[in-house]
Design an enzyme around this catalytic site. Structure first.
Site, mmCIF file in Angstrom:
data_model
loop_
_atom_site.group_PDB
_atom_site.id
_atom_site.type_symbol
_atom_site.label_atom_id
_atom_site.label_comp_id
_atom_site.label_asym_id
_atom_site.label_seq_id
_atom_site.Cartn_x
_atom_site.Cartn_y
_atom_site.Cartn_z
ATOM 1 N N LYS A 172 53.994 49.193 35.549
ATOM 2 C CA LYS A 172 54.069 47.729 35.511
ATOM 3 C C LYS A 172 54.320 47.275 36.946
ATOM 4 O O LYS A 172 55.430 47.402 37.460
ATOM 5 C CB LYS A 172 55.215 47.227 34.621
ATOM 6 C CG LYS A 172 55.172 45.701 34.458
ATOM 7 C CD LYS A 172 56.443 45.110 33.916
ATOM 8 C CE LYS A 172 57.470 44.829 34.971
ATOM 9 N NZ LYS A 172 57.039 43.922 36.062
ATOM 10 N N GLU A 248 66.114 53.460 41.522
ATOM 11 C CA GLU A 248 66.378 53.126 42.930
ATOM 12 C C GLU A 248 66.788 51.669 42.934
ATOM 13 O O GLU A 248 65.957 50.777 42.775
ATOM 14 C CB GLU A 248 65.114 53.329 43.776
ATOM 15 C CG GLU A 248 64.628 54.759 43.852
ATOM 16 C CD GLU A 248 65.626 55.704 44.475
ATOM 17 O OE1 GLU A 248 66.584 55.237 45.136
ATOM 18 O OE2 GLU A 248 65.497 56.920 44.277
ATOM 19 N N CYS A 282 65.604 47.261 50.534
ATOM 20 C CA CYS A 282 66.929 47.551 49.972
ATOM 21 C C CYS A 282 67.743 48.437 50.919
ATOM 22 O O CYS A 282 68.940 48.580 50.757
ATOM 23 C CB CYS A 282 66.828 48.156 48.581
ATOM 24 S SG CYS A 282 65.836 49.621 48.540
ATOM 25 N N GLU A 379 73.473 41.403 48.222
ATOM 26 C CA GLU A 379 72.333 41.887 49.004
ATOM 27 C C GLU A 379 71.570 40.650 49.508
ATOM 28 O O GLU A 379 71.083 39.851 48.699
ATOM 29 C CB GLU A 379 71.451 42.741 48.082
ATOM 30 C CG GLU A 379 70.385 43.495 48.810
ATOM 31 C CD GLU A 379 69.684 44.500 47.892
ATOM 32 O OE1 GLU A 379 69.672 44.324 46.665
ATOM 33 O OE2 GLU A 379 69.122 45.477 48.428
HETATM 34 C C1 SIN Z 1 63.040 49.676 49.378
HETATM 35 O O1 SIN Z 1 63.362 48.699 50.011
HETATM 36 O O2 SIN Z 1 63.087 49.668 48.129
HETATM 37 C C2 SIN Z 1 62.506 50.923 50.031
HETATM 38 C C3 SIN Z 1 62.651 50.953 51.477
HETATM 39 C C4 SIN Z 1 62.007 52.156 52.092
HETATM 40 O O3 SIN Z 1 61.416 53.004 51.427
HETATM 41 O O4 SIN Z 1 62.114 52.270 53.295
#
Ligand code: SIN
Length: 475
Positions: A172, A248, A282, A379
């Site tokens: 998805k 993740e 992230c 965040e």
């Molecule tokens: C992410 O922001 O989810 C991944 C960042 C990355 O792989 O560098």
């Protein structure tokens, strides 16, 4: 441009004819629409994956590895086209989009090499009565829910190891960036992935889609990248069927600069850690802890570097920060900045949204931020760097660890022993020491605490998509 869903190798419209608008974040205008999948479409995609999985798993590892290697080559052959799609629907500068395609493709090369190295073990039971054989068969059908911030790489980071291990997948993609996902899947088929092994079903109704996909008896695993908030909801739903999960989730990375750090290197690293891919990662540095002796110079130099960033449409020459993904992102970033300033922080540069069209925010540095300000808890997912001065190392480590997240951290110091000792005390799955970027397909990507479960990449990544089977054998 692919604008239909991919099920069992066929390009189809959704069963109820729904279309999802794809918006250009640099203008706010509609680019196009794509087919939106219903729960019935999600079920059909899992049916297709279930039928394709057995023959794919039965193929020799070398055969699967060669297909993965061909995916690597094919994605790179189409790098310009894919980068253009990413910049169009996500907004990130074209150079970053090209970098993302190289990164995305690399997951296929790395995992093609891992595919022929899925090892088991054999030992003798302590009683001497039998052998203990341990092997790692594929988990089965994997449902993948991917984010918009890396429209290609967050798909390939999951798909490449899953396919290498012998699984079939249903993806998805996010409704914000489905065009890249659909074209990547198209190219994977062109590279030799058999029909039904990769299925992609965009949807405007994520909850019902996910329920249908995970209630299907053939689904054995969910792999998700996104916020911790959504991850918690998906985990609860997976619990009903005791599905294997890989998550993740969000980050809140501390970036620590000690007095003895090389100032230029620290600022350069800070810019990478903060601004990579328009600050929408992230792994992004979210809180800058600067030791008192270097804090004023670091803040000033960082503010100068941030003020130099050219913000604009990612297709424009020289732009290094594109738009944020939507209006809600601008509102959230603005709210955090305003609250920090209200709580006593000062604006060293930036501090406001940029008038439309499109969704732009000024690169911002906030000085003298209290370690308890809301901006240090949330965040940010935008181009804002809050600087928190510190004097006491132990108190700084306690503040850095005082978050439910634990994805990434960064440390800058001229003293490697201090850098490594600090890294070991930080509760983060990944730490950059004198480096502003940690992501690498050959390294285990993932978080501690509520930043996630499991690891992607490295040799660990492929085992996430395997079961462990033990056979007690006597002969
Ligand atoms: C992410 O922001 O989810 C991944 C960042 C990355 O792989 O560098």
């Amino acid at each position: 441009m692919r604008d239909q869903m991919l099920i069992d190798g066929e390009w189809l419209d959704g069963t109820d004819g729904e279309r999802i608008a794809v918006i250009d974040p640099a203008s706010g205008d509609e680019i196009t629409t794509v087919a939106g999948g219903t729960p019935a479409d999600a079920t059909a995609a899992v049916d297709a994956a279930a039928a394709a999985q057995g023959p794919w798993a039965a193929a020799a590892p070398r055969e699967r590895a060669e297909v993965l290697r061909s995916c690597w080559v094919t994605l790179l052959d189409h790098a310009d086209e894919l980068a253009g799609l990413i910049t169009r629907e996500h907004g990130k500068p074209l150079a970053d989009a090209r970098g993302e395609i190289a990164y995305a493709a690399e997951f296929f090369r790395w995992n093609s090499e891992e595919t022929v190295r899925i090892h088991g073990t054999i030992g003798t039971a302590p009683a001497g009565t039998n052998r203990i054989i341990v092997r790692h068969p594929p988990v089965g059908v994997v449902v993948m829910v991917t984010p918009w911030n890396f429209p290609a790489a967050m798909i390939t980071r999951k798909v490449a190891p899953a396919l290498g291990a012998g699984n079939a997948v249903v993806i998805k993609p996010p409704k914000e960036t489905p065009l890249t996902a659909l074209r990547v899947a198209d190219l994977l088929q062109e590279a030799g992935v058999p029909p039904g092994v990769v299925n992609v079903v965009p949807t405007g109704n994520a909850g019902a889609w996910f329920d249908a996909a995970t209630e299907h008896r053939a689904t054995r695993m969910v792999s998700f990248t996104g916020s911790t908030e959504v991850g918690r909801v998906l985990l609860r739903r997976c619990a009903d069927r005791v599905l294997k999960v890989a998550m993740e989730l969000g980050g809140n990375a501390p970036f620590v600069v000690f007095d003895d750090a090389d100032l230029d290197a620290a600022v350069e690293g800070a810019m990478v850690a903060k601004m990579r891919h328009s600050a929408e990662t992230c792994t992004a540095a979210n809180r800058f802890f600067a030791e008192a002796g270097i804090a004023p110079a670091f803040t000033e130099a960082l503010a100068a570097a941030m003020a130099d960033v050219k913000v604009g449409n990612g297709f424009e020459e020289g732009v290094t920060c594109g738009p944020m993904i939507n209006a809600a992102a601008i509102e959230s970033i603005g709210g955090l900045v305003d609250a920090a300033v209200g709580a006593g922080a000062t604006v060293a540069t930036g501090g406001a949204a940029i008038d439309g069209p499109g969704f732009f925010y000024e690169p911002t540095v906030l000085a003298d931020v209290a370690s308890t300000a809301a901006i240090t808890r949330e965040e940010i997912f935008g181009p804002v760097a809050p600087v928190i001065p510190f004097t006491d190392h132990d108190a700084m480590i306690a503040d850095a660890n005082d978050t439910e997240m634990g994805l990434t951290a960064y440390v800058y110091t001229a003293d490697l022993a201090k850098g490594l000792a600090t890294a070991e005390r930080l509760e983060s799955g990944m730490v950059g020491v004198n480096r502003g970027a940690v992501s690498d397909p050959a390294a285990p990507f993932g978080g501690m605490k509520q930043s996630g479960l499991g690891r992607e990449g490295a040799s660990e990544g492929i085992y996430e998509f395997c079961e462990t089977q033990y056979i007690a054998a006597s002969w």
